[in-house]
Design an enzyme around this catalytic site. Structure first.
Site, short mmCIF file in Angstrom:
data_model
loop_
_atom_site.label_atom_id
_atom_site.label_comp_id
_atom_site.label_asym_id
_atom_site.label_seq_id
_atom_site.Cartn_x
_atom_site.Cartn_y
_atom_site.Cartn_z
N GLY A 156 19.01 -23.93 16.51
CA GLY A 156 19.04 -22.44 17.00
C GLY A 156 17.38 -21.94 17.29
N GLY A 192 16.21 -17.71 11.52
CA GLY A 192 16.97 -17.78 10.30
C GLY A 192 17.12 -19.05 9.64
N LYS A 193 16.84 -20.13 10.30
CA LYS A 193 17.11 -21.47 9.83
C LYS A 193 16.51 -21.82 8.48
CE LYS A 193 15.61 -23.66 13.43
NZ LYS A 193 15.17 -22.43 14.15
N CYS A 204 0.85 -1.28 0.14
CA CYS A 204 0.02 0.08 -0.10
C CYS A 204 0.96 1.11 -0.17
CB CYS A 204 -0.79 0.11 1.17
SG CYS A 204 -0.07 -0.24 2.93
N SER A 248 13.72 -20.55 17.48
CA SER A 248 12.64 -20.31 16.42
C SER A 248 12.76 -18.74 15.94
CB SER A 248 11.32 -20.48 16.85
OG SER A 248 10.54 -20.12 16.06
N GLY A 249 12.86 -18.61 14.59
CA GLY A 249 12.80 -17.03 14.03
C GLY A 249 13.87 -16.64 13.88
N1 LIG Z 1 9.00 -13.85 3.49
C1 LIG Z 1 9.35 -13.04 4.39
N2 LIG Z 1 9.08 -11.71 4.34
C2 LIG Z 1 9.68 -11.18 5.57
N3 LIG Z 1 10.16 -11.37 6.42
C3 LIG Z 1 10.25 -12.99 6.73
C4 LIG Z 1 9.73 -13.73 5.75
N4 LIG Z 1 10.21 -15.10 6.03
C5 LIG Z 1 10.59 -15.23 7.09
N5 LIG Z 1 10.77 -13.83 7.48
C6 LIG Z 1 11.28 -13.45 8.87
O1 LIG Z 1 12.71 -13.84 8.81
C7 LIG Z 1 13.08 -14.37 10.22
C8 LIG Z 1 13.60 -15.73 10.27
O2 LIG Z 1 12.59 -16.57 9.83
P1 LIG Z 1 12.87 -18.22 9.51
O3 LIG Z 1 11.65 -18.75 9.10
O4 LIG Z 1 14.02 -18.15 8.81
O5 LIG Z 1 13.05 -18.70 11.01
P2 LIG Z 1 13.51 -20.07 11.50
O6 LIG Z 1 14.64 -20.26 12.45
O7 LIG Z 1 13.47 -21.29 10.52
O8 LIG Z 1 12.13 -20.27 12.47
P3 LIG Z 1 11.43 -21.71 13.05
O9 LIG Z 1 12.65 -22.54 13.64
O10 LIG Z 1 10.35 -21.11 13.81
O11 LIG Z 1 10.93 -22.41 11.48
C9 LIG Z 1 11.83 -14.09 11.04
O12 LIG Z 1 11.84 -13.08 11.84
C10 LIG Z 1 10.81 -14.00 10.05
O13 LIG Z 1 9.58 -13.45 10.47
#
Ligand SMILES: Nc1ncnc2c1ncn2[C@@H]1O[C@H](COP(=O)(O)OP(=O)(O)OP(=O)(O)O)[C@@H](O)[C@H]1O
Length: 711
Positions: free
Chosen positions: A517, A522-523, A24, A519-520
């Site tokens: 690591g 970056g894995k 938007c 959650s959230g």
């Molecule tokens: N398409 C996207 N656009 C913007 N931010 C995103 C997007 N996908 C993920 N994120 C953000 O990037 C960060 C890392 O997300 P990611 O899914 O890689 O974490 P993760 O370690 O795999 O989490 P989990 O263990 O919960 O799966 C988070 O803050 C998430 O909100």
């Protein structure tokens, strides 16, 4: 859209509707930039300024405006200030949205909402939504006006369509012949009145009747051939166009799909159908009618100049009314398309999420959402129908009034001996033909212009650049599949917090590494970078020392097998799902992959073994069975690198161990993202994602930046 047939000057702000769910702010900036003279459509801005799924905060919006050379002034203000502020300006709306404020009068505020369209609101309605934050704009010294982007040729949107030229030429030839024959018909009236009735010559009457019967039958025959050819052409155009568009769609980067609703993408495909139907229905006919109007006009002038003046005046009047109302029709049609696609998205999302809706007793809220989209779409449909209806009433009225004038004037000319009675009757028939045909020509030109809206929607897919680096430039032998992350940093959009920062680590060929690591952290993002779904913002990922972008993503993905968190099964049988509809697949390879994934025995016990159909998205299988089938799909391709993102989270420890042992038997580099201790322990080593990177001198931690989400 601002230049309606390009002769009306318009100082108001042109509406730009958002396409992606979170753009938007970008759409509002496009409206402001257009107003000041930087004529860019939304896709142009989107290419220049990347916006993530989380939208844009005020600071980023101001940054983008500065890059466009606009001076900004963000301030807190009450609703009264909106009367005197510099317009157009951007208002922060409902805490999660931005809109443009256009004109303000004592009674109403014109709001250009990129999600809803142009709306007029009372001050009390505005105060319910306005959060008290607004941004005013003016041209900065660096501001450079930009003319609209050059129109792309239609072939860029359709792709290559074969076999059309010959048929199109035949259709035009036939239509031309029909038009010529049609012009002859009014002459029959004249001859009957002036020759037959005066001389009582029955022989001549019979000859004229037979002659015209032949002309009519010829016209009908040609009409049938033309209809047949048109239907063939329609089917050919739409099937090739949709196939071409789909081929382009599957080559687009992943973030294209993440940022759009499914219904929106579907409705863009429907636009192909709309264009095809309009072009192949009465379009060619109406265009030729218009061109043949020139011949009819010459004939009319031969009969009477003064009467033809009346006919031309009436036609001009109709054209002016049509052009003036065109802008309204465009706007309503654009909004209608947006609401129809929203309605489709709501419906699809509800059907997909029916389980959650049922469990959460969420019928009422979903019904309300769908109802709102329905209402808005129906309102626009009604409006556009009313406009179209008004046009046909106006056109008919003009023809009727014209007829009254012509009969009166014609009778006067007959009395004065300037015309014969037969000539008058023929003239009236010709004039009717001329006005109806030219009126319908004008209508079709306007319809054609409105088709531009559909083309614009198709352009969003057809002109989005495909995944870069799909092919790569590497020429050389196959590479040793050892992986290295070299100073890899990633964020989803400029101005957003870094998700990964200066990541450095290596994985040797055949090694198995667990990424751990919180959650959230970056894995999954790391995994998407590793499989080439995302591209590092900085740094590089190499395989055997070659950057995977240079190696070419398509070639790279041939050696990578991946199971992602949100992978789906397709409607079809089990074998097709494992081989991904590979036509050269062999059952032995499918069975071997399923054995390794620990699902072979269960498949054999199913009623039709590998031919068993799985429901849409795998709905007839358990969560663990789905996961193992998707794992079998990854293994079927005999990858050198296997990437598993929570791929065994639904399995019990014993089954997971069996799978790990089976996979350990093949030479493959494994990267596993897991939370479960057994899974982590199954790897040769585990690394914590936080220990691999350095946010050291970043001024803000990822969580510290508060983003104003725009929906
Ligand atoms: N398409 C996207 N656009 C913007 N931010 C995103 C997007 N996908 C993920 N994120 C953000 O990037 C960060 C890392 O997300 P990611 O899914 O890689 O974490 P993760 O370690 O795999 O989490 P989990 O263990 O919960 O799966 C988070 O803050 C998430 O909100």
């Amino acid at each position: 859209m601002r230049n309606v047939f390009s002769w009306t000057k318009d100082e108001s702000v042109s509406l730009v509707m958002q396409t992606e769910s979170t753009e938007c702010a970008l759409a509002c900036l496009a409206m402001i930039a257009n107003y000041f003279g930087y004529q860019s459509d939304l896709s142009g801005l989107r290419r220049r300024f990347n916006v993530s799924l989380k939208g844009v905060n005020l600071r980023r919006m101001v940054d983008i405006a500065s890059s466009l050379g606009l001076e900004t002034r963000a301030r807190r203000a009450d609703i009264d200030y909106l009367r005197i502020c510099k317009k157009p300006c951007i208002l922060h709306w409902d805490l999660n949205h931005f809109v443009v404020l256009g004109r303000v009068t004592q009674k109403y505020y014109e709001i250009l909402d990129p999600a809803r369209g142009r709306v007029v609101m009372s001050p009390s309605e505005v105060s319910k939504h306005f959060t008290g934050v607004l941004v005013e704009f003016s041209k900065g010294v660096d501001f450079i006006e930009k003319s609209p982007e050059k129109k792309v040729p239609i072939s860029a949107l359709t792709g290559r369509i074969r076999g059309l030229r010959g048929v199109a030429a035949q259709i035009i030839g036939i239509a031309f012949a029909i038009e010529i024959l049609g012009l002859a018909l009014p002459l029959q009236l004249q001859w009957v009145m002036d020759q037959v009735l005066v001389s009582n010559d029955l022989g001549l009457l019979t000859a004229i009747a037979v002659g015209y019967l032949i002309v009519t039958m010829l016209m009908s025959g040609l009409g049938i051939v033309r209809a047949w050819l048109l239907s063939w052409m329609g089917a050919t155009v739409s099937s090739q166009w949709i196939t071409n568009l789909f081929s382009h769609l599957v080559r687009l980067p992943m973030d294209f799909f993440e940022k759009r609703h499914m219904g929106d993408v579907m409705s863009r495909f429907n636009s192909v159908q709309v264009i095809q139907t309009t072009l192949t229905s009465s379009f060619v006919e109406a265009l030729l009618d218009g061109l043949m109007g020139g011949c009819a006009l010459a004939l009319l002038l031969l009969y009477s100049k003064v009467m033809t003046l009346v006919v031309v005046f009436c036609l001009l009047l109709y054209m002016v009314i049509r052009v003036v109302m065109y802008k309204k029709l465009w706007q309503v049609s654009e909004e209608q398309l947006v609401y129809t696609s929203r309605q489709q998205s709501e419906l699809m999302e509800s059907i997909r999420g029916m389980q959650a809706i049922k469990l959460g007793n969420g019928y009422a809220s979903r019904k309300d959402r769908l109802g709102r989209a329905n209402d808005e779409s129906a309102k626009r449909t009604m409006l556009s129908q009313r406009i179209t209806l008004s046009f046909s009433v106006i056109s008919q009225s003009i023809i009727n009034i014209q007829r009254v004038f012509l009969i009166t004037l014609g009778a006067y000319l007959v009395i004065n001996g300037a015309l014969s009675a037969g000539m008058l009757v023929a003239y009236l028939a010709l004039a009717d033909q001329f006005s109806t045909k030219l009126g319908s020509f004008v209508d079709k030109v306007v319809d054609f212009k409105v088709l531009g809206l559909h083309l614009k929607r198709i352009a969003d897919i057809a002109l989005t650049p495909p995944e870069s680096n799909a092919l790569g430039s590497y020429v050389g032998p196959a590479l040793n599949p050892s992986i290295r992350f070299e100073n890899v940093s990633f964020r989803y959009a400029e101005g957003e917090p870094w998700v990964l920062r200066r990541l450095n680590f290596s994985i040797d060929y055949g090694e198995s590494v667990a990424i751990t690591g919180p959650s959230g952290h970056g894995k999954s993002t790391l995994v998407k970078l590793l499989v080439g779904l995302l591209e590092p913002t900085e740094g590089a990922i190499t395989i055997g020392g070659i950057d995977i972008r240079r190696y070419g993503l398509e070639r790279y993905r041939q050696i990578v097998g991946a199971v992602m968190q949100d992978d789906h099964l397709f409607a079809g049988n089990i074998a097709d799902n494992v081989s991904l509809y590979d036509v050269s697949s062999e059952l032995t390879s499918i069975v071997a992959a399923c054995q390794m994934a620990g699902i072979h025995e269960e498949i054999l016990s199913m009623p039709m073994g590998y031919e068993t159909l799985v429901g849409d998205m795998g709905s007839s299988l358990s969560g663990g069975q789905k996961q193992r089938l998707i794992l079998a799909r990854a293994l079927y391709r005999k990858p050198s690198i296997l990437v598993l993102d929570e791929a065994t989270s639904h399995l019990d420890a014993q089954r997971e161990r069996a799978i790990n042992e089976a996979v350990a038997g093949i030479k493959v580099t494994r990267v596993i993202v897991a939370h479960r201790q057994e899974t982590i322990a199954s790897a040769d080593r585990s690394v914590d994602i936080s220990s691999l990177q350095s946010f050291a001198e970043e001024s803000e931690s990822p969580a510290a930046k508060k983003v104003v989400i725009c929906a």
